[in-house]
Write a protein that holds these residues in place. Structure first.
Motif, short mmCIF file in Angstrom:
data_model
loop_
_atom_site.label_atom_id
_atom_site.label_comp_id
_atom_site.label_asym_id
_atom_site.label_seq_id
_atom_site.Cartn_x
_atom_site.Cartn_y
_atom_site.Cartn_z
N PHE A 132 41.70 39.00 27.85
CA PHE A 132 41.22 39.06 29.23
C PHE A 132 42.11 39.99 30.05
O PHE A 132 41.62 40.81 30.84
CB PHE A 132 41.20 37.68 29.87
N ILE A 133 43.43 39.87 29.87
CA ILE A 133 44.36 40.70 30.62
C ILE A 133 44.14 42.17 30.31
O ILE A 133 44.20 43.04 31.19
CB ILE A 133 45.81 40.28 30.31
N LYS A 134 43.87 42.48 29.03
CA LYS A 134 43.59 43.86 28.65
C LYS A 134 42.36 44.39 29.36
O LYS A 134 42.31 45.55 29.79
CB LYS A 134 43.39 43.97 27.13
N CYS A 135 41.35 43.55 29.48
CA CYS A 135 40.13 43.96 30.17
C CYS A 135 40.42 44.24 31.64
O CYS A 135 39.96 45.25 32.19
CB CYS A 135 39.07 42.87 30.05
N ALA A 136 41.18 43.35 32.28
CA ALA A 136 41.52 43.54 33.69
C ALA A 136 42.35 44.81 33.86
O ALA A 136 42.10 45.62 34.76
CB ALA A 136 42.29 42.32 34.20
N ASP A 137 43.34 45.00 32.99
CA ASP A 137 44.17 46.20 33.06
C ASP A 137 43.34 47.45 32.83
O ASP A 137 43.55 48.48 33.48
CB ASP A 137 45.29 46.14 32.01
N GLY A 138 42.39 47.36 31.90
CA GLY A 138 41.55 48.52 31.60
C GLY A 138 40.78 48.96 32.82
O GLY A 138 40.62 50.16 33.07
N PHE A 139 40.29 48.00 33.60
CA PHE A 139 39.57 48.32 34.82
C PHE A 139 40.51 48.87 35.89
O PHE A 139 40.29 49.95 36.45
CB PHE A 139 38.85 47.08 35.35
N LEU A 140 41.59 48.15 36.15
CA LEU A 140 42.49 48.51 37.25
C LEU A 140 43.16 49.86 37.04
O LEU A 140 43.37 50.62 37.99
CB LEU A 140 43.54 47.42 37.44
N GLN A 141 43.52 50.16 35.80
CA GLN A 141 44.25 51.39 35.55
C GLN A 141 43.34 52.61 35.40
O GLN A 141 43.81 53.74 35.53
CB GLN A 141 45.12 51.22 34.29
N ASN A 142 42.08 52.40 35.12
CA ASN A 142 41.18 53.52 34.88
C ASN A 142 40.27 53.87 36.06
O ASN A 142 39.67 54.94 36.08
CB ASN A 142 40.31 53.25 33.64
N VAL A 143 40.17 52.97 37.02
CA VAL A 143 39.30 53.24 38.16
C VAL A 143 40.08 54.01 39.24
O VAL A 143 41.28 53.78 39.44
CB VAL A 143 38.74 51.92 38.75
N THR A 144 39.43 54.96 39.87
CA THR A 144 40.04 55.76 40.93
C THR A 144 39.60 55.21 42.29
O THR A 144 38.41 55.03 42.54
CB THR A 144 39.63 57.24 40.82
#
Length: 215
Positions: free
Chosen positions: A101-113
């Motif tokens: 779950f944390i990876k999914c959240a990080d994936g969104f937060l770090q990749n969205v501008t």
């Protein structure tokens, strides 16, 4: 409560690193959770999210805050705490993989501008409007019906919740909630109109643990 409970579905839809079923792919009774997940309108949630990233300055400000070094460093500290490591290991025994779950959240937060409008700064960081839109478009009655049916008819699911409601589970969660970094994170989320303690209180009541007490 449902705003908070299902907000996590957004991350499973937006992260390219993990599919929506990532947290349950190794779960012993994954098929039962898949039925619940299947009724979530994934494309609609994705569209709502990106619309708020375009037009909702308060939401953009909240997302931007969760991209800062302050937030990321706190997450890193938590992930290295022995209390957190112990809870993750324990929950893995139930087939629940918190790191995914944390990876999914990080994936969104770090990749969205995120681009804030300098001419219209928000009065505060807030996800309230975003969560309201998500809640409005979730088939909550259908989800509740599926959960009720499975809890009544499925003995394997009932056994899982019996094991998860043990004193050992509560002690481990209490230990994690006692961490100062966790308390700070919960406070920040509440200030952004995502009160996780409301959901935690309901979970405590559901598992027969009594009142949640955060000092």
């Amino acid at each position: 409560m449902w705003k908070v409970l299902f907000a996590s579905a957004v991350f499973f839809n937006l992260s390219q690193a993990a599919p929506i079923d990532a947290t349950v792919e190794n779960f012993a009774i994954a098929d039962h959770f898949q039925e619940i997940i299947s009724v979530i309108p994934k494309d609609l949630i994705k569209n709502i999210t990106y619309e708020h990233l375009k037009t909702d300055e308060a939401f953009k400000s909240a997302v931007q805050f969760m991209q800062t070094d302050e937030w990321n460093n706190r997450v890193k500290i938590i992930r290295e705490k022995p209390e957190w490591i112990a809870l993750k290991k324990y929950m893995t025994g139930f087939g629940i993989h918190i790191d995914k779950f944390i990876k999914c959240a990080d994936g969104f937060l770090q990749n969205v501008t995120v681009k804030l409008d300098p001419m219209h700064p928000p009065s505060k960081k807030s996800v309230r409007a975003f969560l309201t839109d998500i809640e409005r478009n979730l088939p909550i009655a259908k989800i509740l019906s599926i959960i009720h049916e499975k809890m009544v008819k499925n003995s394997e699911l009932q056994q899982l919740f019996e094991k998860m409601s043990s004193d050992d589970t509560r002690k481990m969660i209490d230990n994690v909630l006692a961490l100062s970094e966790i308390r700070s994170m919960l406070k920040d989320l509440a200030e952004m109109d995502m009160d996780i303690t409301e959901m935690l209180s309901l979970i405590y009541a559901f598992l027969g643990w009594g009142e949640l007490k955060l000092q």
